[in-house]
Write a protein that holds these residues in place. Sequence first.
Motif, short mmCIF file in Angstrom:
data_model
loop_
_atom_site.label_atom_id
_atom_site.label_comp_id
_atom_site.label_asym_id
_atom_site.label_seq_id
_atom_site.Cartn_x
_atom_site.Cartn_y
_atom_site.Cartn_z
N LEU A 163 0.83 -1.21 0.00
CA LEU A 163 0.00 0.00 0.00
C LEU A 163 0.86 1.26 0.00
N GLY A 164 1.95 1.23 0.78
CA GLY A 164 2.84 2.38 0.83
C GLY A 164 3.50 2.66 -0.51
N PHE A 165 3.95 1.61 -1.18
CA PHE A 165 4.59 1.78 -2.49
C PHE A 165 3.59 2.27 -3.54
N LEU A 166 2.36 1.76 -3.47
CA LEU A 166 1.31 2.24 -4.38
C LEU A 166 1.01 3.72 -4.14
N LEU A 167 1.03 4.11 -2.87
CA LEU A 167 0.79 5.50 -2.52
C LEU A 167 1.90 6.39 -3.05
N LEU A 168 3.12 5.92 -2.97
CA LEU A 168 4.26 6.68 -3.52
C LEU A 168 4.12 6.87 -5.02
N ILE A 169 3.74 5.80 -5.71
CA ILE A 169 3.59 5.86 -7.17
C ILE A 169 2.47 6.83 -7.55
N ALA A 170 1.32 6.70 -6.86
CA ALA A 170 0.19 7.58 -7.15
C ALA A 170 0.54 9.04 -6.85
N SER A 171 1.23 9.27 -5.74
CA SER A 171 1.62 10.64 -5.36
C SER A 171 2.59 11.22 -6.38
N GLY A 172 3.56 10.41 -6.81
CA GLY A 172 4.52 10.88 -7.79
C GLY A 172 3.88 11.25 -9.11
N PHE A 173 2.97 10.40 -9.57
CA PHE A 173 2.27 10.70 -10.82
C PHE A 173 1.43 11.96 -10.71
N PHE A 174 0.68 12.08 -9.61
CA PHE A 174 -0.20 13.25 -9.49
C PHE A 174 0.61 14.53 -9.36
N LEU A 175 1.65 14.52 -8.53
CA LEU A 175 2.46 15.72 -8.36
C LEU A 175 3.14 16.12 -9.65
N GLY A 176 3.72 15.15 -10.35
CA GLY A 176 4.41 15.45 -11.60
C GLY A 176 3.49 15.93 -12.70
N GLY A 177 2.22 15.53 -12.62
CA GLY A 177 1.27 15.92 -13.66
C GLY A 177 0.33 17.02 -13.25
N SER A 178 0.69 17.75 -12.17
CA SER A 178 -0.24 18.80 -11.72
C SER A 178 0.43 20.06 -11.21
N TYR A 179 1.60 19.96 -10.61
CA TYR A 179 2.18 21.12 -9.92
C TYR A 179 3.68 21.15 -10.20
N GLU A 180 4.06 21.75 -11.34
CA GLU A 180 5.45 21.71 -11.79
C GLU A 180 6.46 22.34 -10.83
N PRO A 181 6.20 23.53 -10.26
CA PRO A 181 7.21 24.11 -9.36
C PRO A 181 7.53 23.21 -8.17
N LEU A 182 6.51 22.62 -7.55
CA LEU A 182 6.75 21.73 -6.42
C LEU A 182 7.39 20.43 -6.89
#
Length: 455
Positions: A163-182
């Motif tokens: 679950l933790g690894f899935l959360l990391l993957i989901a978080s990485g995808f969402f952050l990279g595809g939504s908020y470029e400066p961060l």
Amino acid sequence: MQLRKANLLLAGSLITFVFCYAVIAFFNRYASDDFEFLYQCHQHGFKGSVSYFYNSWNTRWISIGWMNLIFLCTAKIGSLLPYHLVSFSLLWISFYRLVKSCYLNSLLSGITISGFMSISFFYSCFSVSDVFFWINTSTMYLYGSIAFLFALGEVLSQKKNKLGFLLLIASGFFLGGSYEPLAFTAMAISACYLIYIFRREGSMAAARTEVIKIIIFLSVLMIAFAISYAGEGHLIRSNFLPQTTFSFKIIVLLKAIFKMFILYLPGKILPALLFAFPWFFIGMINPFHQLTNKKIKFATVLFILLIIISLAPLALIMSEMGPERAWTQISIYLVLYTALVAAYAGSVLRGKYREETVLLLYSVTAFLYILATCIPQMVQSFQYSKAYDIRMKKIEMMKSNTILNQVQFLEKLPASGWLHSAEITAYPKHFTNQHLKKYLDLNFDVAIVEDRPVK
């Protein structure tokens, strides 16, 4: 004083804020660019609108997909309140997971601390309206921040599970595809840490739990960021940015840093410290001996560096500080930094003040601060939503009565407060006016009545 009693006393401020937030959210309405995204979603469909913006203007593909899902759900519900409640709940949970990975005396303590950190983040935002209540930007900046907090909490946790690894993957995808400066800051910090740890420990560092998690997160983040950066819309949008020299951009960056530390940040530090109190109180009861003066100095330097790194991409790409919503990552760092400072201060001042007196004084102060800031906003949001609804009904009546292509003039909307205003301009061809026209499928232009000088 028992920590359980303290949590119950602090719950009053938490409940008050959530109630006020819900009331203001209830009066929220679609605004400005929301109309354009809604229109394109209706025209091209869920997937088609993502592709449309990706190739024409906005390449934040994941956040636009999330936005379209929100549009579909809110259209059936008929209110934006559930969306805002879910958003704040996810923010609260993300802070809770972060707190749990670092400190957790009890479930109730974790809920209380993370709740106050969520409130601290709310007041620390440089543009509450854009980050929390403007739908199209909240899916980018608020949810990008939530994704970052989920990832940070997971990296700091020593547990390893699917679950933790899935959360990391989901978080990485969402952050990279939504908020470029961060995303850029997260990539830079992750890469620096990996270089440091591998140079210090060699190949053995690969066995460390946090290293494995950072590698997974960084890999996914870079893929998502690359997809966003490769979009045709990115190139089109960049053509509208000022074309300046590198030396000019450096001057802009220096000015941005100066303005941030002198003009903008001071007004956010006090509210952030105010809602960091639970950490201060815990430090008074159970001192954080691991927080030394040296570590606080290091955290201060790191905080300053993160602010500079956050402003650099905006200044170098846009030749300006950028919109206030783009500084939201600085609000995250401020919340985390003030939490550390509060915990350290509480530990240092242990035994010098009566815990009961300090807690009671703070509880009253926080409660009054929330009321003083939220009540005027609730009144404004109510007045704004009422005028907004009247305007929309009036426009619908005009659709059947107006002459083709004749401009229809509307009265101005009142101030919207924390809500993002849907106000249009006095110029019928302005993009905000045209967004509203397309969304409502009008056969005439609309504009507001220009102010006339009083004679």
